[in-house]
Design a protein around this motif. Structure first.
Motif, PDB file in Angstrom:
ATOM      1  N   ALA A  80       6.080  13.937  18.056  1.00 19.54           N
ATOM      2  CA  ALA A  80       6.984  14.064  19.198  1.00 19.54           C
ATOM      3  C   ALA A  80       7.994  15.190  19.002  1.00 19.54           C
ATOM      4  N   LEU A  81       8.234  15.558  17.730  1.00 17.09           N
ATOM      5  CA  LEU A  81       9.205  16.613  17.430  1.00 17.09           C
ATOM      6  C   LEU A  81       8.526  17.934  17.081  1.00 17.09           C
ATOM      7  N   ALA A  82       7.279  18.081  17.467  1.00 12.67           N
ATOM      8  CA  ALA A  82       6.535  19.303  17.156  1.00 12.67           C
ATOM      9  C   ALA A  82       7.311  20.531  17.619  1.00 12.67           C
ATOM     10  N   GLY A  83       7.433  21.499  16.721  1.00 16.42           N
ATOM     11  CA  GLY A  83       8.155  22.725  17.042  1.00 16.42           C
ATOM     12  C   GLY A  83       9.628  22.686  16.723  1.00 16.42           C
ATOM     13  N   SER A  84      10.149  21.537  16.337  1.00 19.29           N
ATOM     14  CA  SER A  84      11.572  21.424  16.006  1.00 19.29           C
ATOM     15  C   SER A  84      11.869  22.129  14.685  1.00 19.29           C
ATOM     16  N   PRO A  85      12.980  22.851  14.605  1.00 17.75           N
ATOM     17  CA  PRO A  85      13.373  23.466  13.328  1.00 17.75           C
ATOM     18  C   PRO A  85      13.943  22.458  12.338  1.00 17.75           C
ATOM     19  N   MET A  86      14.303  21.266  12.815  1.00 20.08           N
ATOM     20  CA  MET A  86      14.836  20.232  11.934  1.00 20.08           C
ATOM     21  C   MET A  86      13.731  19.719  11.018  1.00 20.08           C
ATOM     22  N   LYS A  87      14.025  19.612   9.744  1.00 22.16           N
ATOM     23  CA  LYS A  87      13.022  19.186   8.770  1.00 22.16           C
ATOM     24  C   LYS A  87      12.970  17.661   8.668  1.00 22.16           C
ATOM     25  N   LEU A  88      11.816  17.163   8.235  1.00 26.28           N
ATOM     26  CA  LEU A  88      11.591  15.728   8.083  1.00 26.28           C
ATOM     27  C   LEU A  88      11.115  15.437   6.671  1.00 26.28           C
ATOM     28  N   SER A  89      11.688  14.415   6.063  1.00 25.04           N
ATOM     29  CA  SER A  89      11.241  13.987   4.739  1.00 25.04           C
ATOM     30  C   SER A  89      10.570  12.631   4.865  1.00 25.04           C
ATOM     31  N   TYR A  90       9.351  12.538   4.352  1.00 20.96           N
ATOM     32  CA  TYR A  90       8.632  11.263   4.394  1.00 20.96           C
ATOM     33  C   TYR A  90       9.132  10.351   3.284  1.00 20.96           C
ATOM     34  N   LEU A  91       9.341   9.088   3.616  1.00 20.62           N
ATOM     35  CA  LEU A  91       9.752   8.053   2.670  1.00 20.62           C
ATOM     36  C   LEU A  91       8.896   6.816   2.943  1.00 20.62           C
ATOM     37  N   GLY A  92       8.535   6.096   1.872  1.00 20.71           N
ATOM     38  CA  GLY A  92       7.842   4.817   2.057  1.00 20.71           C
ATOM     39  C   GLY A  92       6.567   4.700   1.266  1.00 20.71           C
ATOM     40  N   GLY A  93       6.675   4.266  -0.009  1.00 22.52           N
ATOM     41  CA  GLY A  93       5.494   3.968  -0.795  1.00 22.52           C
ATOM     42  C   GLY A  93       4.838   5.155  -1.456  1.00 22.52           C
ATOM     43  N   VAL A  94       5.580   6.229  -1.715  1.00 21.61           N
ATOM     44  CA  VAL A  94       5.015   7.356  -2.474  1.00 21.61           C
ATOM     45  C   VAL A  94       5.044   6.981  -3.953  1.00 21.61           C
ATOM     46  N   GLN A  95       3.863   6.753  -4.507  1.00 18.21           N
ATOM     47  CA  GLN A  95       3.774   6.336  -5.911  1.00 18.21           C
ATOM     48  C   GLN A  95       2.750   7.143  -6.698  1.00 18.21           C
ATOM     49  N   SER A  96       2.258   8.222  -6.112  1.00 21.02           N
ATOM     50  CA  SER A  96       1.281   9.046  -6.809  1.00 21.02           C
ATOM     51  C   SER A  96       1.337  10.468  -6.265  1.00 21.02           C
ATOM     52  N   MET A  97       0.781  11.390  -7.028  1.00 21.88           N
ATOM     53  CA  MET A  97       0.658  12.762  -6.544  1.00 21.88           C
ATOM     54  C   MET A  97      -0.159  12.804  -5.257  1.00 21.88           C
ATOM     55  N   ALA A  98      -1.182  11.950  -5.175  1.00 17.83           N
ATOM     56  CA  ALA A  98      -2.047  11.949  -3.995  1.00 17.83           C
ATOM     57  C   ALA A  98      -1.277  11.548  -2.750  1.00 17.83           C
ATOM     58  N   SER A  99      -0.428  10.511  -2.844  1.00 14.58           N
ATOM     59  CA  SER A  99       0.317  10.080  -1.661  1.00 14.58           C
ATOM     60  C   SER A  99       1.396  11.090  -1.296  1.00 14.58           C
ATOM     61  N   ARG A 124       0.842  -1.185   0.000  1.00 16.18           N
ATOM     62  CA  ARG A 124       0.000   0.000   0.000  1.00 16.18           C
ATOM     63  C   ARG A 124       0.883   1.243   0.000  1.00 16.18           C
ATOM     64  N   GLU A 125       0.381   2.290  -0.622  1.00 11.12           N
ATOM     65  CA  GLU A 125       1.125   3.540  -0.632  1.00 11.12           C
ATOM     66  C   GLU A 125       1.239   4.095   0.788  1.00 11.12           C
ATOM     67  N   ASN A 126       2.317   4.845   1.008  1.00 13.95           N
ATOM     68  CA  ASN A 126       2.565   5.507   2.295  1.00 13.95           C
ATOM     69  C   ASN A 126       2.473   4.535   3.477  1.00 13.95           C
ATOM     70  N   TYR A 127       3.097   3.374   3.308  1.00 10.33           N
ATOM     71  CA  TYR A 127       2.987   2.308   4.305  1.00 10.33           C
ATOM     72  C   TYR A 127       3.717   2.620   5.609  1.00 10.33           C
ATOM     73  N   LEU A 128       4.545   3.661   5.632  1.00 11.90           N
ATOM     74  CA  LEU A 128       5.233   4.038   6.872  1.00 11.90           C
ATOM     75  C   LEU A 128       4.640   5.289   7.519  1.00 11.90           C
ATOM     76  N   MET A 129       3.525   5.750   7.011  1.00 10.27           N
ATOM     77  CA  MET A 129       2.980   7.029   7.467  1.00 10.27           C
ATOM     78  C   MET A 129       2.639   7.033   8.953  1.00 10.27           C
ATOM     79  N   ASP A 130       2.029   5.965   9.467  1.00 11.17           N
ATOM     80  CA  ASP A 130       1.640   5.961  10.882  1.00 11.17           C
ATOM     81  C   ASP A 130       2.861   6.125  11.787  1.00 11.17           C
ATOM     82  N   HIS A 131       3.918   5.371  11.509  1.00 11.39           N
ATOM     83  CA  HIS A 131       5.149   5.502  12.302  1.00 11.39           C
ATOM     84  C   HIS A 131       5.730   6.914  12.163  1.00 11.39           C
ATOM     85  N   ALA A 132       5.772   7.415  10.925  1.00 11.98           N
ATOM     86  CA  ALA A 132       6.373   8.728  10.677  1.00 11.98           C
ATOM     87  C   ALA A 132       5.603   9.837  11.393  1.00 11.98           C
ATOM     88  N   LEU A 133       4.287   9.713  11.429  1.00 13.48           N
ATOM     89  CA  LEU A 133       3.482  10.736  12.109  1.00 13.48           C
ATOM     90  C   LEU A 133       3.702  10.721  13.609  1.00 13.48           C
TER      91      LEU A 133
END
Length: 416
Positions: free
Chosen positions: A317-336, A303-312
Motif C-alpha cells: 500500500a506504501l509502494a513508492g514511499s520514501p519512508m523506510k520500513l523495517s520488518y520485525l517478527g520471528g527473524v531467527q535465521s539468515m534465511a528469514s 514460525r519464523e517471519n510470522y508477521l510477514m503477510d501483514h507487513a507485505l
C-alpha cells in the motif's frame, strides 16, 4: 538481492548494516536513571555486529513511566545515557532511544494526578492493580503538554548522543491508545475513523521531527494489527503509516499486538504466564496473569517471519514511499532475514534471538552460524523483572545484578 551487511541510510544517519536490535524492555534502570548493566547490555549488541541498538522504553516524563524505576529522559539522566551511547559508538554501531508515554498502561504509585491519562475515560485495566479503577480522557491542554514532553525528550536524546529516536506507538501505550479502537472512544476530531485516531500521534511525531529531524533519524514503532476482534486491522495500520509518513517519519518498525489483550500476537507464541506471575509475586498479579492466560487462543507452532503477510500488505500500500520500513517478527535465521530483504524491506529488527546471543550478527556475517538457538520460549520476558533485568535463561547470559544498582554515569565504572 539486497546485502544484509550493506549500509542503509535512515534520515540523516547511515547504519553499517541492515540489522536493528529491537527495543524490548530491559529494566536495567535505577531511580529512573540507566545503569552500568544497561551500558554493558547494549555495548554487547554493538560489539556483536548490529547496525543499531535500541534502548527500550525511555519515558518522556515521570508520569509516562510504566514501572517505578523506568528510565526517564531528563537533563539529569541525559549524562548517564551519554555514557551508554559512547560505549555503543565505540563498537561501531548507532544508538536509538525508544521514547514514549504509558498513558493508562501504568504500574506506578507516584502519579501527579489521581487518574492516568488516556485517549478516553473509563475503566483503567492496569490501574486496578494499584487501586486506580478509572482513567481520564485527555484534554487539548493534556495533548499539548505531552507533545512538548516528546519534543523536549527528543532534544535531550540528541544531547545524550543518540543517533535516532523511536516513538513507540504500539502495544497499548499512550499513542497506541489513540490509534486503537480498543481504547479510543472519543467523539471529537481525535476519535472515530482511523484517520482521526492517528491524528494526535502524528502531531507528536511532527513536533519531534521539527525538534531534531536534521540531527536524529525519527522512527516510529506501530502495530500491524491489534490481534483481536474489534481491534485495529492492517487497513488501519496503512492509514497510520501514511499519516506518519506525512508527519516526517524516516522509518517505521512494524510490530503487532497489545500488552494486555494480545501478547501472543506480539510474540508469535504464548508467554510463560505462570512464571511471570511467580516473578511478580503478588496475589493481584497472579490473578491478572491467570485471566490473561485463559484469554489466549489455541496457537499454531511458532514460525519464523510470522508477521510477514501483514507487513507485505502494508508495504504494498506504501509502494513508492520514501519512508523506510523495517520488518520485525520471528527473524531467527539468515534465511528469514534475507526473505525480508528480498521482499524489499530496508532493515530487519530483532529482539529475542539477540537476547539469546548478542554475537549473533557477527556469527552470521562470518558464516560461523546461520540460525539462532532461540526457541521463542519467551522466558526472557519473565526474568526481566528480576535483579539482573532482561537476559536469556536458556543461554544463561545474565549481567551481574550489582551493575544494575550503579548509575551509568558514576565515576568508578565497570570495564565494558
Amino acid at each position: 538481492m539486497t546485502d544484509l551487511f550493506s549500509p542503509v541510510q535512515i534520515g540523516p544517519i547511515t547504519l553499517r548494516n541492515r540489522f536493528i536490535r529491537s527495543g524490548a524492555n530491559e529494566t536495567k534502570n535505577k531511580d529512573m536513571f540507566p545503569t552500568l548493566a544497561l551500558r554493558d547490555f547494549h555495548a554487547a549488541y554493538a560489539r556483536g555486529g548490529v547496525g543499531m541498538t535500541t534502548l527500550a522504553y525511555i519515558a518522556v516524563s515521570k508520569d509516562g513511566r510504566t514501572l517505578p524505576s523506568q528510565g526517564t529522559m531528563t537533563p539529569e539522566s541525559a549524562k548517564h545515557y551519554k555514557v551508554i551511547t559512547d560505549a555503543i559508538h565505540a563498537e561501531g554501531a548507532k544508538a536509538s532511544a525508544q521514547i514514549t508515554h504509558g498513558g493508562s498502561f501504568c504500574q506506578i504509585d507516584d502519579l501527579s494526578t489521581s487518574r492516568c491519562m488516556s485517549a478516553s475515560g473509563g475503566l483503567d485495566k492496569m490501574g486496578v492493580l494499584k487501586g486506580r479503577f478509572f482513567q481520564r480522557e485527555m484534554t487539548r491542554a493534556d495533548m499539548d503538554m505531552v507533545i512538548g514532553e516528546f519534543a523536549e525528550a527528543a532534544r535531550l536524546c540528541a544531547e545524550a548522543g543518540f543517533d535516532a529516536v523511536e516513538l513507540h506507538m504500539g502495544h497499548g501505550y499512550l499513542l497506541n491508545q489513540f490509534i486503537s479502537p480498543l481504547s479510543n472512544f472519543r467523539k471529537d476530531a481525535y476519535g472515530g475513523s482511523a484517520e482521526n485516531r492517528v491524528r494526535f500521534p502524528a502531531e507528536v511525531l511532527a513536533a519531534v521531527k521539527q525538534a531534531v529531524g536534521d540531527r536524529l533519524a525519527v522512527l516510529a514503532k506501530i502495530n500491524l494489527t491489534d490481534g483481536v476482534p474489534k481491534g485495529a486491522t492492517v487497513d488501519d495500520a496503512i492509514v497510520t503509516a501514511r499519516a506518519l509518513e506525512k508527519a516526517g517519519a524516516d522509518m517505521l518498525i512494524l510490530s503487532n499486538g497489545r500488552n494486555i489483550e494480545s501478547t501472543w500476537a506480539m510474540f508469535g507464541s504464548a508467554l510463560p504466564y505462570d512464571e511471570l506471575a511467580a516473578m511478580q509475586g503478588t496475589l493481584m498479579a497472579k490473578l491478572q496473569f491467570a485471566v490473561i492466560k485463559r484469554s489466549v487462543p489455541k496457537l499454531p507452532p511458532f514460525r519464523e517471519n510470522y508477521l510477514m503477510d501483514h507487513a507485505l500488505k502494508l508495504k504494498a500500500a506504501l509502494a513508492g514511499s520514501p519512508m523506510k520500513l523495517s520488518y520485525l517478527g520471528g527473524v531467527q535465521s539468515m534465511a528469514s532475514a534475507q526473505q525480508a530483504m528480498d521482499q524489499g524491506f530496508e532493515a530487519v529488527t530483532i529482539a529475542r534471538a539477540l537476547i539469546h546471543d548478542p554475537e549473533l550478527i557477527n556469527k552470521w556475517q562470518t558464516g560461523a552460524s546461520t540460525t539462532s538457538g532461540c526457541t521463542a520460549c519467551n522466558r526472557c520476558v519473565a526474568v526481566m523483572y528480576g535483579p539482573s533485568g532482561t537476559y536469556c535463561p536458556v543461554s544463561d547470559n545474565a549481567i551481574d545484578p550489582a551493575l544494575n544498582q550503579i548509575y551509568a554515569g558514576e565515576e568508578h565504572q565497570h570495564a565494558a
